[in-house]
Design an enzyme around this catalytic site. Sequence first.
Site, PDB file in Angstrom:
ATOM      1  N   LYS A   1      79.576  51.618  12.714  1.00  0.00           N
ATOM      2  CA  LYS A   1      79.538  52.258  14.031  1.00  0.00           C
ATOM      3  C   LYS A   1      79.177  51.201  15.077  1.00  0.00           C
ATOM      4  CE  LYS A   1      79.850  56.522  11.914  1.00  0.00           C
ATOM      5  NZ  LYS A   1      79.278  57.440  10.943  1.00  0.00           N
TER       6      LYS A   1
ATOM      7  N   HIS B   1      73.950  56.558  13.587  1.00  0.00           N
ATOM      8  CA  HIS B   1      74.231  56.516  15.025  1.00  0.00           C
ATOM      9  C   HIS B   1      73.064  55.984  15.839  1.00  0.00           C
ATOM     10  CE1 HIS B   1      78.022  58.659  14.489  1.00  0.00           C
ATOM     11  NE2 HIS B   1      77.381  59.315  13.539  1.00  0.00           N
TER      12      HIS B   1
ATOM     13  N   SER C   1      75.055  63.420  14.251  1.00  0.00           N
ATOM     14  CA  SER C   1      76.352  62.817  14.537  1.00  0.00           C
ATOM     15  C   SER C   1      77.246  63.676  15.422  1.00  0.00           C
ATOM     16  CB  SER C   1      77.075  62.479  13.239  1.00  0.00           C
ATOM     17  OG  SER C   1      77.253  63.631  12.447  1.00  0.00           O
TER      18      SER C   1
HETATM   19  C1  PLP Z   1      79.651  57.914   9.653  1.00  0.00           C
HETATM   20  C2  PLP Z   1      78.443  58.444   9.002  1.00  0.00           C
HETATM   21  C3  PLP Z   1      78.159  58.158   7.675  1.00  0.00           C
HETATM   22  C4  PLP Z   1      79.119  57.425   6.782  1.00  0.00           C
HETATM   23  O1  PLP Z   1      79.145  56.067   7.033  1.00  0.00           O
HETATM   24  P1  PLP Z   1      80.442  55.238   6.619  1.00  0.00           P
HETATM   25  O2  PLP Z   1      79.980  53.831   6.638  1.00  0.00           O
HETATM   26  O3  PLP Z   1      81.485  55.545   7.623  1.00  0.00           O
HETATM   27  O4  PLP Z   1      80.830  55.699   5.244  1.00  0.00           O
HETATM   28  C5  PLP Z   1      76.957  58.593   7.160  1.00  0.00           C
HETATM   29  N1  PLP Z   1      76.101  59.322   7.897  1.00  0.00           N
HETATM   30  C6  PLP Z   1      76.345  59.629   9.176  1.00  0.00           C
HETATM   31  C7  PLP Z   1      75.348  60.421   9.945  1.00  0.00           C
HETATM   32  C8  PLP Z   1      77.528  59.212   9.761  1.00  0.00           C
HETATM   33  O5  PLP Z   1      77.799  59.562  11.024  1.00  0.00           O
END
Ligand code: PLP
Length: 398
Positions: free
Chosen positions: A249, A219, A191
């Site tokens: 995302k 991602h 991330s």
């Molecule tokens: C954003 C993210 C999460 C968390 O997801 P949410 O739906 O925002 O709680 C988990 N793992 C990674 C790698 C992320 O970037």
Amino acid sequence: MTQNTKNKQPGSLDNFCAEKLTTLESKSARRFFVETNRQAEAQTLRDDKTFISFSCNDYLDLSHHPKLIKAAQQAAADYGVGAGASRLVTGNHPLFGKLEGKLAGLKNTEDCLVFGSGYLANIGIIPAFAGAEDLLLIDELAHACINAGAQLAGARVIRFAHNDMADLEQHLTTHRANYRNCLILTDGVFSMDGDLAPLPHLRQMADTHNAWLMTDDAHGIGVIGGGHGSTHAFSPAVKVDIQMGTLSKAIGGYGGYVCASHHVCEFLRNRARSMVFSTGLPPMNIAAAMAALDVIAEDAELRDAPLRKARLFCNLVGLAEPQSPIVPVIFKTNEAVLVASTRLAEQGFLVVAIRPPTVPENTARLRIAFNANHKDTDIRRLAAGVNQARASLLKEDA
Ligand SMILES: *Cc1c(COP(=O)(O)O)cnc(C)c1O
């Protein structure tokens, strides 16, 4: 003594927090919420000023897509704004099964289970599969919620060097035999660095050492491997036992999911505490995610656009070919990255500075996230601004 002055006494909770905040401030590490009004086309309003945002994970700009908005509005009108209970009680709206079918189809797995969020998914999944007799091997740069899930599991946790298969193999050779089950955990797309996990090698490592493999593909879905995610960035696609991810995302809305075999998902329906004891997602969020998956399935150009934009940028600033729409530009110190972020803001770009503890010490960075609707002319201007910021940093160092 009034309640208020009593709060400020040494040893009080208020005083404890005030001292912690002072320490953070002295390291340029205190964070603040900034009111932000996100709009379509990667535009963002802050303090009545419009910026082009390079800091949103909404890679396909779907959070403002008319089809998603319409689907959410219709579902809210038809079914209300809340699920009313946990999915195991009365919160399991029929839309859940439809969305899970679509996600399993995209990920080419037997089954899928939707959670309240990605964070909730990880802290529910990991403790369901691992306990005190088990071993968790986690990439050192994996997301915070994987580590939170590992802590809840109470298993032995070893963090292996980032994407370092020799280090992982050494831990497996040394420790695997001492534990009942072993789960290897990694982000599919990292991330804060944007690089991919070496999934073919990880699969082979898991098979050789009788371990299971789990990826966090937050991602990857929608933007990598033709939209299927990080497993499909490789040819042939890699089989991963547990693929979790988020709907927040590239999917543009909110929610989390896990794709796996039917038995794995069925077990989680019984044992993932963050699903069992938490209210189901509102139907409107499910409807929006379904609309997003339809848009993604129909539009190959859209899916590929963020990575194409990242390539253009990397080319212009002399960085290596990116593997995802996330590009880190490292400034090392908190002070330097804050200056760079401020300079870019003056030019109309929102590029938030990412600092420890979100990233390792001495790797403070601009984390630049590309969006399908970024204009190439804006990417060229951003690249010029980043080049300028890096040049003035070098001058100071000299
Ligand atoms: C954003 C993210 C999460 C968390 O997801 P949410 O739906 O925002 O709680 C988990 N793992 C990674 C790698 C992320 O970037």
